[in-house]
Design a protein around this motif. Structure first.
Motif, PDB file in Angstrom:
ATOM      1  N   THR A  52       1.056  -8.580  -3.980  1.00 36.22           N
ATOM      2  CA  THR A  52       1.987  -7.546  -3.524  1.00 36.22           C
ATOM      3  C   THR A  52       3.325  -7.687  -4.240  1.00 36.22           C
ATOM      4  O   THR A  52       3.861  -8.793  -4.362  1.00 36.22           O
ATOM      5  CB  THR A  52       2.211  -7.639  -2.006  1.00 36.22           C
ATOM      6  N   ASN A  92       7.241  -7.129  -4.250  1.00 32.94           N
ATOM      7  CA  ASN A  92       8.373  -6.926  -3.347  1.00 32.94           C
ATOM      8  C   ASN A  92       9.520  -6.285  -4.127  1.00 32.94           C
ATOM      9  O   ASN A  92       9.905  -6.791  -5.191  1.00 32.94           O
ATOM     10  CB  ASN A  92       8.837  -8.253  -2.739  1.00 32.94           C
ATOM     11  N   GLN A 148      -1.111  -2.400  -7.659  1.00 32.29           N
ATOM     12  CA  GLN A 148      -0.858  -3.458  -6.685  1.00 32.29           C
ATOM     13  C   GLN A 148      -0.094  -2.877  -5.500  1.00 32.29           C
ATOM     14  O   GLN A 148       0.612  -1.873  -5.628  1.00 32.29           O
ATOM     15  CB  GLN A 148      -0.024  -4.583  -7.311  1.00 32.29           C
ATOM     16  N   SER A 149      -0.220  -3.512  -4.354  1.00 31.39           N
ATOM     17  CA  SER A 149       0.542  -3.089  -3.180  1.00 31.39           C
ATOM     18  C   SER A 149       2.030  -3.313  -3.420  1.00 31.39           C
ATOM     19  O   SER A 149       2.421  -4.218  -4.153  1.00 31.39           O
ATOM     20  CB  SER A 149       0.104  -3.874  -1.940  1.00 31.39           C
ATOM     21  N   ILE A 150       2.851  -2.471  -2.782  1.00 36.73           N
ATOM     22  CA  ILE A 150       4.304  -2.596  -2.896  1.00 36.73           C
ATOM     23  C   ILE A 150       4.890  -2.769  -1.497  1.00 36.73           C
ATOM     24  O   ILE A 150       4.623  -1.977  -0.597  1.00 36.73           O
ATOM     25  CB  ILE A 150       4.927  -1.355  -3.563  1.00 36.73           C
ATOM     26  N   ARG A 151       5.675  -3.827  -1.320  1.00 41.17           N
ATOM     27  CA  ARG A 151       6.409  -4.039  -0.075  1.00 41.17           C
ATOM     28  C   ARG A 151       7.864  -3.659  -0.312  1.00 41.17           C
ATOM     29  O   ARG A 151       8.522  -4.188  -1.213  1.00 41.17           O
ATOM     30  CB  ARG A 151       6.321  -5.493   0.387  1.00 41.17           C
ATOM     31  N   GLY A 207      -1.128   1.747   4.302  1.00 42.03           N
ATOM     32  CA  GLY A 207      -0.107   0.708   4.263  1.00 42.03           C
ATOM     33  C   GLY A 207       0.453   0.445   5.641  1.00 42.03           C
ATOM     34  O   GLY A 207      -0.277   0.461   6.638  1.00 42.03           O
ATOM     35  N   VAL A 224       4.961  -0.935   3.639  1.00 43.30           N
ATOM     36  CA  VAL A 224       4.073  -1.321   2.544  1.00 43.30           C
ATOM     37  C   VAL A 224       3.242  -0.115   2.110  1.00 43.30           C
ATOM     38  O   VAL A 224       2.691   0.603   2.943  1.00 43.30           O
ATOM     39  CB  VAL A 224       3.120  -2.465   2.964  1.00 43.30           C
ATOM     40  N   GLY A 261      -0.141   0.533   0.109  1.00 42.88           N
ATOM     41  CA  GLY A 261      -1.299  -0.215  -0.368  1.00 42.88           C
ATOM     42  C   GLY A 261      -1.696   0.174  -1.780  1.00 42.88           C
ATOM     43  O   GLY A 261      -1.381   1.272  -2.264  1.00 42.88           O
ATOM     44  N   ALA A 262      -2.392  -0.728  -2.477  1.00 43.99           N
ATOM     45  CA  ALA A 262      -2.863  -0.444  -3.827  1.00 43.99           C
ATOM     46  C   ALA A 262      -3.865   0.705  -3.804  1.00 43.99           C
ATOM     47  O   ALA A 262      -4.578   0.909  -2.827  1.00 43.99           O
ATOM     48  CB  ALA A 262      -3.496  -1.688  -4.430  1.00 43.99           C
TER      49      ALA A 262
END
Length: 326
Positions: free
Chosen positions: A2, A4, A64-67, A88, A115, A117-118
């Protein structure tokens, strides 16, 4: 893995990705913005309508996931958001997923729970100034929904009002926005009508008094199972009694569940799905009207044509020819 990132860093990346304005050769009144390649691929599209109303369409892919690490800040507009794809968490750490909608605004809390999600991420948002919404509602002689009183009055507090599922009626309006076939003034008038349709449908969720007992989690799973059975059998659906029996609930709970979850009756849901499937098949141009009618559960072409025209205001053949000529 993830990533950030703070909202401010994202804004810097977005600015760097868009050093010059992007002009849409077809819709020159739109504003386009590339998504930062460091995070994903895709774009934002902003479509200004009347003063105080903006449509935002996001289509992107995230490897990729992003927070999102945010600091408290105030948004002076209301956002009616509709998630078409992606999953997310929201600012409160609650899960979000495709097929849900929401209204939020006010002061965003300091948080690192939000978040994305990917995968594919797609949403449509209606950004509306509170005074514009107030004027629209009061012009029809209606009182403001209680849930929005504070927001429209400008009380600076965060709110995320009663998320709900995107009903078939909302889904149709959203697809008509994303795939609008018109240009110029006609396009703006058409998009504004669809935006107001979505606002009215979402406000209906807010003002509907929760007089019925809320469904239990087990009942919600069974209602979704019932929906899946309907969609597998659109040409020959079971009766309400048989459908309720198949999923292990009574007929009253089945009816109540469809109203609460999908915002319509069991067969209202099925009808909307049939018509949308028929519309998609017509657009493919690969099947005869009689075949499409049979696939979506109509043995009689004329009855299918009447139902389609009642739904979309045009008969199936004319719709197919119109769309294929574009």
């Amino acid at each position: 893995m993830t990533i950030n990132i703070t909202v401010y860093d994202f804004w810097d990346l977005r600015k760097a990705a868009n050093p010059e304005p992007i002009i849409d050769s077809i819709h020159q009144e739109d504003y386009l913005c590339r998504y930062p390649q460091e995070l994903g691929s895709g774009y934002y599209r902003w479509i200004p309508l009347r003063e105080g109303i903006l449509i935002e369409i996001l289509e992107t892919y995230l490897p990729q996931s992003i927070r999102w690490i945010t600091h408290a800040h105030h948004q002076n507009s209301l956002e009616f958001g509709f998630i078409l794809a992606g999953a997310g968490q929201d600012y409160a750490g609650q899960p979000t997923k495709s097929g849900e909608d929401y209204i939020f605004g006010g002061v965003y809390p300091q948080s690192n729970n939000n978040v994305d999600g990917a995968g594919n991420l797609s949403w449509v948002s209606l950004i509306i100034k509170p005074e514009t919404l107030r004027t629209l509602i009061e012009s029809y002689g209606e009182p403001l929904p209680q849930d929005l009183e504070k927001a429209i009055a400008g009380v600076p507090e965060y709110f995320n009002l009663r998320p709900s599922l995107i009903t078939p009626a909302k889904q149709i309006a959203l697809q008509q926005i994303v795939h609008c076939p018109y240009q110029g003034l006609t396009r703006k008038m058409y998009l504004e009508s669809k935006a107001l349709e979505l606002v009215s449908l979402k406000l209906a969720d807010q003002v509907a008094a929760p007089t019925e007992k809320l469904l239990r989690l087990q009942e919600i799973d069974r209602i979704h199972h019932a929906r899946d059975i309907l969609l597998r059998n659109i040409g020959n659906p079971p009766s309400l009694i048989d459908l309720a029996r198949q999923v292990g609930i009574n007929e009253y709970t089945l009816k109540r569940g469809f109203r609460q979850i999908f915002g319509t009756t069991v067969f209202g849901f099925l009808h909307s799905y049939r018509m949308e499937q028929a519309r998609q098949l017509l657009l493919s141009g690969q099947m005869k009207i009689e075949q499409i009618a049979q696939i979506v559960g109509y043995a009689n072409r004329s009855r299918f044509a009447a139902a389609f025209k009642k739904k979309y205001g045009i008969n199936p053949k004319a719709y197919q020819m119109q769309e294929l000529d574009l």
